[in-house]
Design a protein around this motif. Structure first.
Motif, PDB file in Angstrom:
ATOM      1  N   MET A 206      57.992  -9.831 -16.889  1.00  0.00           N
ATOM      2  CA  MET A 206      57.069  -8.769 -16.471  1.00  0.00           C
ATOM      3  C   MET A 206      55.638  -9.266 -16.601  1.00  0.00           C
ATOM      4  N   SER A 207      54.819  -8.988 -15.600  1.00  0.00           N
ATOM      5  CA  SER A 207      53.418  -9.401 -15.658  1.00  0.00           C
ATOM      6  C   SER A 207      52.626  -8.494 -16.585  1.00  0.00           C
ATOM      7  N   THR A 208      51.498  -9.001 -17.064  1.00  0.00           N
ATOM      8  CA  THR A 208      50.642  -8.219 -17.961  1.00  0.00           C
ATOM      9  C   THR A 208      50.138  -6.953 -17.285  1.00  0.00           C
ATOM     10  N   VAL A 209      49.751  -7.072 -15.994  1.00  0.00           N
ATOM     11  CA  VAL A 209      49.215  -5.921 -15.265  1.00  0.00           C
ATOM     12  C   VAL A 209      50.301  -4.860 -15.075  1.00  0.00           C
ATOM     13  N   THR A 210      51.515  -5.280 -14.752  1.00  0.00           N
ATOM     14  CA  THR A 210      52.615  -4.331 -14.601  1.00  0.00           C
ATOM     15  C   THR A 210      52.878  -3.594 -15.916  1.00  0.00           C
ATOM     16  N   ASP A 211      52.818  -4.335 -17.008  1.00  0.00           N
ATOM     17  CA  ASP A 211      53.006  -3.735 -18.329  1.00  0.00           C
ATOM     18  C   ASP A 211      51.948  -2.663 -18.586  1.00  0.00           C
ATOM     19  N   LEU A 212      50.693  -2.956 -18.249  1.00  0.00           N
ATOM     20  CA  LEU A 212      49.611  -1.984 -18.421  1.00  0.00           C
ATOM     21  C   LEU A 212      49.813  -0.760 -17.535  1.00  0.00           C
ATOM     22  N   GLN A 213      50.245  -0.992 -16.310  1.00  0.00           N
ATOM     23  CA  GLN A 213      50.455   0.122 -15.391  1.00  0.00           C
ATOM     24  C   GLN A 213      51.581   1.032 -15.872  1.00  0.00           C
ATOM     25  N   ILE A 214      52.635   0.443 -16.396  1.00  0.00           N
ATOM     26  CA  ILE A 214      53.721   1.250 -16.959  1.00  0.00           C
ATOM     27  C   ILE A 214      53.213   2.059 -18.154  1.00  0.00           C
ATOM     28  N   ALA A 215      52.356   1.431 -18.980  1.00  0.00           N
ATOM     29  CA  ALA A 215      51.776   2.136 -20.127  1.00  0.00           C
ATOM     30  C   ALA A 215      50.964   3.342 -19.661  1.00  0.00           C
ATOM     31  N   GLY A 216      50.189   3.157 -18.583  1.00  0.00           N
ATOM     32  CA  GLY A 216      49.414   4.274 -18.052  1.00  0.00           C
ATOM     33  C   GLY A 216      50.296   5.403 -17.554  1.00  0.00           C
ATOM     34  N   LEU A 217      51.400   5.058 -16.889  1.00  0.00           N
ATOM     35  CA  LEU A 217      52.324   6.079 -16.396  1.00  0.00           C
ATOM     36  C   LEU A 217      52.998   6.810 -17.560  1.00  0.00           C
ATOM     37  N   ILE A 218      53.318   6.076 -18.623  1.00  0.00           N
ATOM     38  CA  ILE A 218      53.919   6.709 -19.802  1.00  0.00           C
ATOM     39  C   ILE A 218      52.952   7.711 -20.411  1.00  0.00           C
ATOM     40  N   MET A 219      51.682   7.325 -20.491  1.00  0.00           N
ATOM     41  CA  MET A 219      50.680   8.221 -21.068  1.00  0.00           C
ATOM     42  C   MET A 219      50.472   9.456 -20.191  1.00  0.00           C
ATOM     43  N   LYS A 220      50.390   9.222 -18.879  1.00  0.00           N
ATOM     44  CA  LYS A 220      50.095  10.327 -17.965  1.00  0.00           C
ATOM     45  C   LYS A 220      51.309  11.202 -17.723  1.00  0.00           C
ATOM     46  N   LEU A 221      52.429  10.597 -17.311  1.00  0.00           N
ATOM     47  CA  LEU A 221      53.609  11.379 -16.961  1.00  0.00           C
ATOM     48  C   LEU A 221      54.424  11.767 -18.185  1.00  0.00           C
ATOM     49  N   GLY A 222      54.636  10.796 -19.095  1.00  0.00           N
ATOM     50  CA  GLY A 222      55.417  11.100 -20.293  1.00  0.00           C
ATOM     51  C   GLY A 222      54.741  12.136 -21.163  1.00  0.00           C
ATOM     52  N   GLY A 223      53.450  11.924 -21.451  1.00  0.00           N
ATOM     53  CA  GLY A 223      52.712  12.901 -22.251  1.00  0.00           C
ATOM     54  C   GLY A 223      52.632  14.248 -21.562  1.00  0.00           C
ATOM     55  N   GLY A 224      52.408  14.218 -20.233  1.00  0.00           N
ATOM     56  CA  GLY A 224      52.332  15.466 -19.486  1.00  0.00           C
ATOM     57  C   GLY A 224      53.636  16.236 -19.500  1.00  0.00           C
ATOM     58  N   LEU A 225      54.760  15.511 -19.357  1.00  0.00           N
ATOM     59  CA  LEU A 225      56.068  16.175 -19.373  1.00  0.00           C
ATOM     60  C   LEU A 225      56.363  16.809 -20.731  1.00  0.00           C
ATOM     61  N   LEU A 226      55.970  16.122 -21.809  1.00  0.00           N
ATOM     62  CA  LEU A 226      56.178  16.687 -23.144  1.00  0.00           C
ATOM     63  C   LEU A 226      55.394  17.984 -23.312  1.00  0.00           C
ATOM     64  N   LEU A 227      54.135  17.974 -22.886  1.00  0.00           N
ATOM     65  CA  LEU A 227      53.296  19.162 -23.033  1.00  0.00           C
ATOM     66  C   LEU A 227      53.745  20.278 -22.094  1.00  0.00           C
ATOM     67  N   TRP A 228      54.069  19.926 -20.860  1.00  0.00           N
ATOM     68  CA  TRP A 228      54.514  20.948 -19.915  1.00  0.00           C
ATOM     69  C   TRP A 228      55.884  21.495 -20.302  1.00  0.00           C
ATOM     70  N   GLY A 229      56.726  20.645 -20.876  1.00  0.00           N
ATOM     71  CA  GLY A 229      58.005  21.135 -21.381  1.00  0.00           C
ATOM     72  C   GLY A 229      57.810  22.169 -22.472  1.00  0.00           C
ATOM     73  N   THR A 230      56.829  21.922 -23.337  1.00  0.00           N
ATOM     74  CA  THR A 230      56.522  22.889 -24.401  1.00  0.00           C
ATOM     75  C   THR A 230      55.979  24.189 -23.813  1.00  0.00           C
ATOM     76  N   ILE A 231      55.154  24.074 -22.793  1.00  0.00           N
ATOM     77  CA  ILE A 231      54.623  25.267 -22.119  1.00  0.00           C
ATOM     78  C   ILE A 231      55.759  26.112 -21.546  1.00  0.00           C
ATOM     79  N   VAL A 232      56.732  25.447 -20.918  1.00  0.00           N
ATOM     80  CA  VAL A 232      57.869  26.168 -20.335  1.00  0.00           C
ATOM     81  C   VAL A 232      58.665  26.903 -21.413  1.00  0.00           C
ATOM     82  N   VAL A 233      58.888  26.229 -22.550  1.00  0.00           N
ATOM     83  CA  VAL A 233      59.620  26.859 -23.649  1.00  0.00           C
ATOM     84  C   VAL A 233      58.869  28.090 -24.151  1.00  0.00           C
TER      85      VAL A 233
END
Length: 262
Positions: A206-233
């Motif tokens: 895996m390239s360094t840039v790809t690793d960073l991009q995945i990290a950004g998606l985890i922060m944006k989508l993963g964090g967002g899903l956790l918070l939105w999941g809590t909102i739904v509950v």
């Protein structure tokens, strides 16, 4: 440390509660499950191989570590703490006053997001990778401000009251928006940002840039899903509570006593 937290939790609930809060119930099976689930996640994220890969190879796993410390483990521990334990820990009036001020929505909001953003500033990342002591201190700080951030949502005691359901949902919605800013820098990066992670992921194809991009998606989508999941509950619990109250009011209107009184 994880083992000590588990032992102390059980010891306090069995031995200390009858002495300091005999009229309050002990931890329920659900609370114990949440507490020990949080400890299991903490142990897994701080142990080999996850921890070593996160600190030496994949920045994306480093981001997963941050999401666990900020958005998963703190609320699980708060929901797993019985009321008596929380109130026993808050026995100091001065400490309670300070905590109440810090966990108000506005101070907690800014403390949390400033801390989370600083964790992705290059000097901080490099210091965390190169110093185990600094790494521990940084994660401990992030955990502390995350507790402040989650208290208005899942406080285990009325001494620190929760926001009402609509405000809780608004509060978490705002929290879900802010991380998109630092996440965007990672997601749309075209060059390595952190010297310690340059070419480290290439050993696994895996390239360094790809690793960073995945990290950004985890922060944006993963964090967002956790918070939105809590909102739904919160939404569904709020609706269920409102329906229960409506049902009780209808039953009271139909009861013979209310008819006689009217």
């Amino acid at each position: 440390m994880v083992v000590a937290l588990g032992v102390l939790y059980l010891h306090a609930d069995r031995r200390i509660r009858p002495l300091v809060a005999p009229t309050m119930p002990s931890a329920t099976p659900r609370q114990r499950g949440l507490w020990f689930g949080a400890l299991a996640l903490l142990a897994g994220s701080a142990s080999w191989p996850f921890h070593d890969l996160a600190e030496q190879v994949f920045f994306s796993l480093h981001m997963v570590e941050h999401m666990l410390v900020a958005l998963v483990i703190p609320p699980l521990m708060l929901m797993g703490a019985p009321r008596w334990m929380a109130e026993h820990l808050l026995a100091s009036p001065r400490g309670l006053t300070i905590l109440r001020r810090l966990c108000r929505p506005l101070p907690a909001f800014f403390l949390f997001h400033l801390s989370l953003a600083s964790m992705h500033w290059r000097p901080i990342v490099e210091a965390m990778v190169n110093s185990s002591l600094f790494h521990f201190a940084a994660h401990f700080w992030l955990f502390g401000v995350s507790i402040l951030m989650w208290l208005p949502v899942v406080s285990p005691t009325p001494l620190i009251p929760r926001l009402n359901p609509p405000l809780r949902m608004l509060y978490l919605f705002l929290h879900s928006i802010i991380p998109t800013v630092p996440a965007s820098f990672l997601t749309f990066s075209r060059s390595p940002l952190y010297p310690s992670y340059i070419d480290s992921a290439s050993r696994f194809g895996m390239s360094t840039v790809t690793d960073l991009q995945i990290a950004g998606l985890i922060m944006k989508l993963g964090g967002g899903l956790l918070l939105w999941g809590t909102i739904v509950v919160i939404w569904f619990k709020w609706i269920a509570s409102e329906r229960r109250w409506d049902s009780i009011e209808r039953d009271l209107r139909r009861s013979p006593t209310s008819g006689v009184e009217s």
